[in-house]
Scaffold this motif. Structure first.
Motif, short mmCIF file in Angstrom:
data_model
loop_
_atom_site.label_atom_id
_atom_site.label_comp_id
_atom_site.label_asym_id
_atom_site.label_seq_id
_atom_site.Cartn_x
_atom_site.Cartn_y
_atom_site.Cartn_z
N CYS A 24 7.17 -2.85 2.76
CA CYS A 24 5.80 -2.54 3.16
C CYS A 24 5.68 -2.58 4.67
CB CYS A 24 4.82 -3.50 2.49
SG CYS A 24 5.18 -5.24 2.79
N ASN A 25 4.47 -2.42 5.15
CA ASN A 25 4.21 -2.35 6.59
C ASN A 25 3.02 -3.22 6.95
OD1 ASN A 25 6.03 -0.17 7.70
ND2 ASN A 25 5.04 1.04 6.08
N VAL A 26 2.89 -3.50 8.26
CA VAL A 26 1.70 -4.22 8.73
C VAL A 26 0.47 -3.33 8.56
CG1 VAL A 26 0.60 -5.34 10.70
CG2 VAL A 26 3.08 -5.52 10.41
N ARG B 95 4.50 6.70 0.50
CA ARG B 95 5.55 5.70 0.25
C ARG B 95 6.16 5.24 1.57
NH1 ARG B 95 10.06 8.04 -3.02
NH2 ARG B 95 10.68 5.86 -2.93
N PRO B 96 6.56 3.96 1.65
CA PRO B 96 7.11 3.45 2.91
C PRO B 96 8.55 3.88 3.13
CG PRO B 96 7.20 1.74 1.24
CD PRO B 96 6.50 2.92 0.61
N PHE B 97 8.91 4.07 4.38
CA PHE B 97 10.29 4.31 4.81
C PHE B 97 11.00 5.38 3.96
CE2 PHE B 97 9.63 0.27 7.01
CZ PHE B 97 10.22 0.55 8.24
N VAL B 98 10.44 6.58 3.95
CA VAL B 98 11.08 7.69 3.23
C VAL B 98 11.64 8.74 4.18
CG1 VAL B 98 9.87 7.45 1.02
CG2 VAL B 98 8.80 8.75 2.89
N VAL C 169 9.43 -5.75 6.14
CA VAL C 169 8.13 -5.38 6.71
C VAL C 169 8.34 -4.52 7.95
CG1 VAL C 169 5.97 -6.22 7.67
CG2 VAL C 169 7.09 -7.53 5.86
N GLY C 170 7.79 -3.29 7.91
CA GLY C 170 7.83 -2.40 9.06
C GLY C 170 6.50 -2.40 9.78
N GLU C 171 6.34 -1.41 10.65
CA GLU C 171 5.13 -1.34 11.48
C GLU C 171 4.01 -0.61 10.76
OE1 GLU C 171 5.92 -0.21 15.52
OE2 GLU C 171 4.04 0.90 15.70
N GLY C 172 4.24 0.67 10.49
CA GLY C 172 3.21 1.47 9.82
C GLY C 172 3.80 2.80 9.43
N PRO C 173 3.09 3.55 8.58
CA PRO C 173 3.63 4.83 8.11
C PRO C 173 3.81 5.83 9.23
CG PRO C 173 1.60 4.21 6.94
CD PRO C 173 1.78 3.26 8.05
N GLY C 174 4.88 6.62 9.14
CA GLY C 174 5.05 7.80 10.00
C GLY C 174 4.60 9.04 9.24
N ARG C 175 5.02 10.20 9.72
CA ARG C 175 4.55 11.45 9.13
C ARG C 175 4.98 11.59 7.66
NH1 ARG C 175 3.23 16.24 11.49
NH2 ARG C 175 4.03 15.58 13.50
N ASP C 176 6.26 11.33 7.39
CA ASP C 176 6.76 11.50 6.01
C ASP C 176 6.09 10.53 5.05
OD1 ASP C 176 8.65 13.54 6.67
OD2 ASP C 176 9.95 11.99 7.52
N GLU C 177 5.91 9.29 5.53
CA GLU C 177 5.30 8.25 4.68
C GLU C 177 3.85 8.60 4.39
OE1 GLU C 177 7.10 7.61 7.50
OE2 GLU C 177 8.92 6.94 6.46
N ASP C 178 3.14 9.10 5.41
CA ASP C 178 1.74 9.50 5.25
C ASP C 178 1.62 10.64 4.24
OD1 ASP C 178 -1.14 9.69 6.14
OD2 ASP C 178 -0.44 11.68 6.77
N TYR D 174 16.11 -5.46 14.65
CA TYR D 174 15.66 -4.21 15.24
C TYR D 174 15.09 -3.28 14.18
CZ TYR D 174 18.08 -5.69 19.46
OH TYR D 174 18.47 -6.39 20.57
N HIS D 175 14.13 -2.45 14.60
CA HIS D 175 13.56 -1.44 13.71
C HIS D 175 14.60 -0.34 13.49
CE1 HIS D 175 10.94 1.67 12.17
NE2 HIS D 175 9.98 0.77 12.03
N PRO D 176 14.72 0.17 12.26
CA PRO D 176 15.72 1.23 12.03
C PRO D 176 15.51 2.46 12.91
CG PRO D 176 14.44 0.78 10.02
CD PRO D 176 14.09 -0.28 11.01
N1 URA Z 1 8.45 3.17 10.22
C1 URA Z 1 7.77 2.09 9.79
O1 URA Z 1 7.57 1.13 10.53
N2 URA Z 1 7.35 2.09 8.53
C2 URA Z 1 7.55 3.09 7.68
O2 URA Z 1 7.11 2.99 6.54
C3 URA Z 1 8.26 4.21 8.15
C4 URA Z 1 8.70 4.24 9.42
#
Ligand code: URA
Ligand code: URA
Length: 238
Positions: A137-139, A110-113, A97-106, A211-213
């Protein structure tokens, strides 16, 4: 409702009964739909006589995705390109579980791309898994403008969907990536440095915070600590 119009009809008793039944069925269907939505939004106090109804609540990831719809529950909908619901194995033993989409994900939905996603792929490999075996996924499902922190009311609208995703999958362990995800899942205010290196619980599911990547990309010396968290997670898997 057409009940009133038919009530006084001669030999209309059967017709009246049919209409009453239909109206009751309609009413029950809307009540069920309303309760289902309320439950998804976090209502936890369904009375026990409604348990047969609550069993009809969205239970699969597909149901939850349908309930989310083309969401406009918070202001993030106006600036997003795609909702990033999450992806992976619906019966995964590990959910990340991550935080939320960034630019690429938006952009891709797709999450974490992006860059953090490349490092996440290596973290997943260190867990002895492939990306398609886990669920990611993300929060928050929509990108905050300029990647600002999600606001409390955005978390309040979106958070219930993550809770339902986790209940639907019921993995053996959750890896919480960064302070934001860890604090949400553990209802804690503590920073990730205090939460990590220990096993917590979300509704009885073990949670390992790390830690967050994206943070690890900026602070590569902390990868050693993240690696320890991955070993802790591996020790929880059968
Ligand atoms: N960082 C996040 O927390 N989530 C993503 O999907 C991408 C980057
Ligand atoms: N702050 C965060 O939000 N996450 C990290 O992983 C590290 C610092």
């Amino acid at each position: 409702m057409s009940f009133g119009n038919h009530r006084r009809k001669a030999n209309g008793d059967d017709e009246v009964e049919r209409l009453v039944r239909r109206d009751l069925a309609d009413l029950a269907a809307s009540l069920r739909q309303h309760l289902s939505y309320q439950a998804l939004m976090g209502l936890e106090w369904l009375p026990s006589e409604l348990i047969p109804i609550s069993q009809a609540l969205p239970e699969t990831l597909d149901d939850i995705r349908v309930s989310l719809g083309e969401c406009t529950r918070c202001r993030l909908h106006s600036s997003r390109t795609h909702i990033v619901f999450g992806e992976g194995n619906p019966s995964a033993t590990i959910v990340l579980v991550g935080e939320g989409p960034g630019r690429d994900e938006d952009r891709l939905g797709r999450p974490f791309v992006g860059a953090a996603g490349k490092l996440l792929d290596r973290i997943i490999a260190a867990m002895g898994r492939g990306r398609e075996e886990v669920y990611i996924c993300n929060v928050i499902k929509c990108r905050p403008p300029k990647n600002r922190d999600p606001q409390p009311e955005e978390v309040e609208s979106c958070g219930p969907f993550l809770r339902h995703q986790l209940r639907a999958i019921r993995p053996q362990v959750i890896l919480a990536l960064g302070s934001f995800a860890a604090q949400f899942l553990l209802s804690s205010q503590q920073p990730i440095s205090k939460l990590r290196n220990r096993v917590h619980q979300f509704e009885g599911i073990p949670v390992v915070p790390t830690y967050h990547p994206a943070y690890l990309l900026r602070n590569p010396l902390q990868k050693r600590q993240a690696w320890k968290d991955v070993q802790l997670l591996r020790s929880l898997l059968e």
